[in-house]
Design an enzyme around this catalytic site. Sequence first.
Site, PDB file in Angstrom:
ATOM      1  CG  ASP A  66       5.171  -1.497   2.113  1.00 51.90           C
ATOM      2  OD1 ASP A  66       4.001  -1.402   2.533  1.00 51.90           O
ATOM      3  OD2 ASP A  66       5.713  -2.590   1.840  1.00 51.90           O
ATOM      4  CG  HIS A  67       0.579   3.255   5.342  1.00 48.84           C
ATOM      5  ND1 HIS A  67       0.933   3.206   6.665  1.00 48.84           N
ATOM      6  CD2 HIS A  67      -0.264   4.324   5.228  1.00 48.84           C
ATOM      7  CE1 HIS A  67       0.321   4.163   7.329  1.00 48.84           C
ATOM      8  NE2 HIS A  67      -0.407   4.871   6.473  1.00 48.84           N
ATOM      9  NE  ARG A  68       3.295  -4.419   2.574  1.00 47.72           N
ATOM     10  CZ  ARG A  68       3.811  -5.330   1.753  1.00 47.72           C
ATOM     11  NH1 ARG A  68       3.276  -6.540   1.676  1.00 47.72           N
ATOM     12  NH2 ARG A  68       4.854  -5.052   1.023  1.00 47.72           N
ATOM     13  CG  LEU A 124       8.331   3.112   6.399  1.00 45.21           C
ATOM     14  CD1 LEU A 124       8.943   3.777   5.185  1.00 45.21           C
ATOM     15  CD2 LEU A 124       9.246   3.271   7.606  1.00 45.21           C
ATOM     16  N   PRO A 163       0.853  -1.199   0.000  1.00 46.97           N
ATOM     17  CG  PRO A 163      -0.274  -1.297   2.029  1.00 46.97           C
ATOM     18  CD  PRO A 163       0.798  -1.952   1.256  1.00 46.97           C
TER      19      PRO A 163
END
Lengths: 374, 465
Positions: free
Chosen positions: B437-439, B441, B263
């Site tokens: 990558d929102h997973r 950060l 994401p």
Amino acid sequence: MAQITATEVEMVQALDAEGNRTPCPEYDDALSTLGAADLRRMYQDMVLLRRFDTQATALQRQGELGLWPPSLGQEAAQIGLGQALRPQDFVFGSYREHGVAFSRGLQPADLLGVFRGTSHGGWDPQKHRFHTYAIVIGTQTLHATGYAMGMNLQGRVGNQDPERDVATVTCFGDGATSQGDVSEALTFAGAYHAPVLFYCQNNQWAISEPVHTQTSADLYRRGEGFGIPGIRVDGNDVLACWAVAQTALEKVRSGAGPLFIEAYTYRRGPHTTADDPTKYRSGAEVEAWERRDPILRMQRYLSREGIIDDAAETELEERAEQFAAEVREACKAMPDPAPADMFSHAYREPHLLVQEEQENYLAYLASLDEEDEQ
Amino acid sequence: MSTAPTEAAEFKLPDVGEGLTEADIASWKVAVGDTVTVNQVLVEIETAKALVELPSPQAGVIEALLAEAGQTVQVGTPIVRFAGEGANDDAAPPQEDGTSAETPAQEQQGEEKTGNTLVGYGASAERRRARRRRGREPQPPRQTPSEPDSSPGPAGRADHDRPGAETGARSGPALASPPVRKLAKDLGIDLREVPPTGLRGNVTRQDLLDYHQRRQPAQQVPATAQPTSSAQTSQTKEETRIPVAGVRKATAAAMVSSAFTAPHVTVFLDVDVTESLEFLAELKQEPVLAHVKITPMLLLARAVCWAVGRNPMVNGRFTEEQIILSPEVNLGIAAATERGLIVPNIKSAQQMSLVQLAEALAALTERAREGKTTPAEMKDGTLTITNVGVFGVDSGTPILNPGESAIVAFGRIRRIPWEHQDQIALRQVTTLAVSADHRILDGKEMALFLSDIGRALADPKVMLL
């Protein structure tokens, strides 16, 4: 990537990269027996070998050969050995020994057949005293050792008769030394005192594996633990290769037992036409080895010595082009074998099962033709 | 085996790599009308294994190039036709898409002519024909009214004129390789409806793609469409069709994999880099740096390495069980090359001095430009910089290099009015963007990372801290 220069690797050398004759104490006597004609022949054979090899590579790119393993860069190692052989010696090589093969009287068409798919072997090994190319890596070292053990049993060694005593030679690469076969061959050769010369062309790359990932030791010392002394020679120096091979072959024929030579050279082309060396090695490395070209240094030496001149060079160039044209014609003229041929070499004597298989196959082919005619 | 006098007038694409079935035409080295010598390089092709130059099998004049650069060609397909006494007048003219459109009768003729030199070691002509017959069972004609092109008329393409070529769905399974079957399944096409042109009566990838492209407009035509629609389409201009192959294909796959796995979130920052540019100008005077290029990109590379040291999570990669933090910053540099986008990386960039980093950047760029980048150079990257500014844009929302957690986009540096020491002044300003990558950060980490880079670009002295 680590760059290896000539000075960093200790090895027998008679010509440096610039074509200067360097002192070579142990071998100067042997080298002094070479006349101008011998030297010219070595040079010419290297030039013709390279022209043959580049033409064969082009034939593969034109769809005339299924595959080709180029010998580019290894001319000195192969021609030097080839010219040191005597007619009665027997050679078991890999699939890249085109220069050694020529020295055994083989013709271009003989060598191309396997790679064009028109032959399973290509020549009579006994007639040429040169076994068919071994495709399986390292297997030929066992064949050679067995043959040499046979020569021992037949009393064809150590008679102090240079016309009759036989040296068996096996040619293989650095990659083969990582195969069990080679260690087994060394074991038997050492234990049985077999009259075999292990001639390793260390061309630095086993397809994409550099030699230093395969061994942390010097290859020429590989035989020591098996009781087989070794020596390293500059494999891009045809004079040194000839001298070291010639001396070793004499020892082997005289009954001194097996010996190991590492010819330190470089495969400048791809492993075969089916791989892309730019994916695993740097252009700088290839260029460094181009500067150590085996043909160029011999040319410089012979020009300086007045053994070749511009006229001879032009003539040789024309001869090489003519040779390339003959190679092209010979390749394309090779007849497709009849389907039944593949059954005829399986056994020497008639064999019921093979005969039945042949009949079935021919009947099957005939049925296709009938279907076609309908 | 027949050898008609016209043999060898065509050069067929050989299998240069032990069992390859196709290759892309990378670039032509000759043009129509050129006189070539034996072994002169005609074309560079890109196979699944390598870029390979093909030398000419004969001397002569090039009459036609039968494939276009970028096109994927099946092994055994003629790619060059030579003029002169070997000229083959019967040869079918190249189609718009470059493939030769042979009628069945011509196909058989062509096969006899060249049966023994397909790729140098093929089966004899008789044998292959026998097999082909078996591969092509008699086809019961079947009407597919949804195909506008199937109506006879001048508008149809040559292979549509082939009787029954389009309309026959064969009984029994169609011959095709597993990748082609997979593609057919993905496209929702029944392979039995695709006219095969393969040597064994098999459906090739090109057959399938051609069929798919022809089918597309057919599906969009309303059921009430009048038959005149085919005449209308013949007047519209030809679409340009660029095969998806080589680097394009790899890029497409990587971007899809990345965009739909990680994401993405992108944050932006405008930075006044006026003082840094002055600093770079000073650096250029340093003798130790005389041999390297001192560029804003170099400063950014250094700044990113520094910021990673302060924000180690951005150098991590996400797996389902754990987040793995690399001790090395293998700094990827997106490079636009003739062959497409590639991302080689500088290994252990965080350990390098400015000189080393400049040298590594120069070497990497040069190899990429020459097409000499090795797979090793593209492996194990941990973080990437993409310099979109060189193309004249302010910023973008880059997609992560698969497996990495952050990518920094460097916009163009432009002179704009900017608040400086309580005044409006013309300043050199750039826009930085970080996609992450929102997973791994959250917004906070991304923002801190970006603001660190921004601080370092605004005032390189902070990197001494």
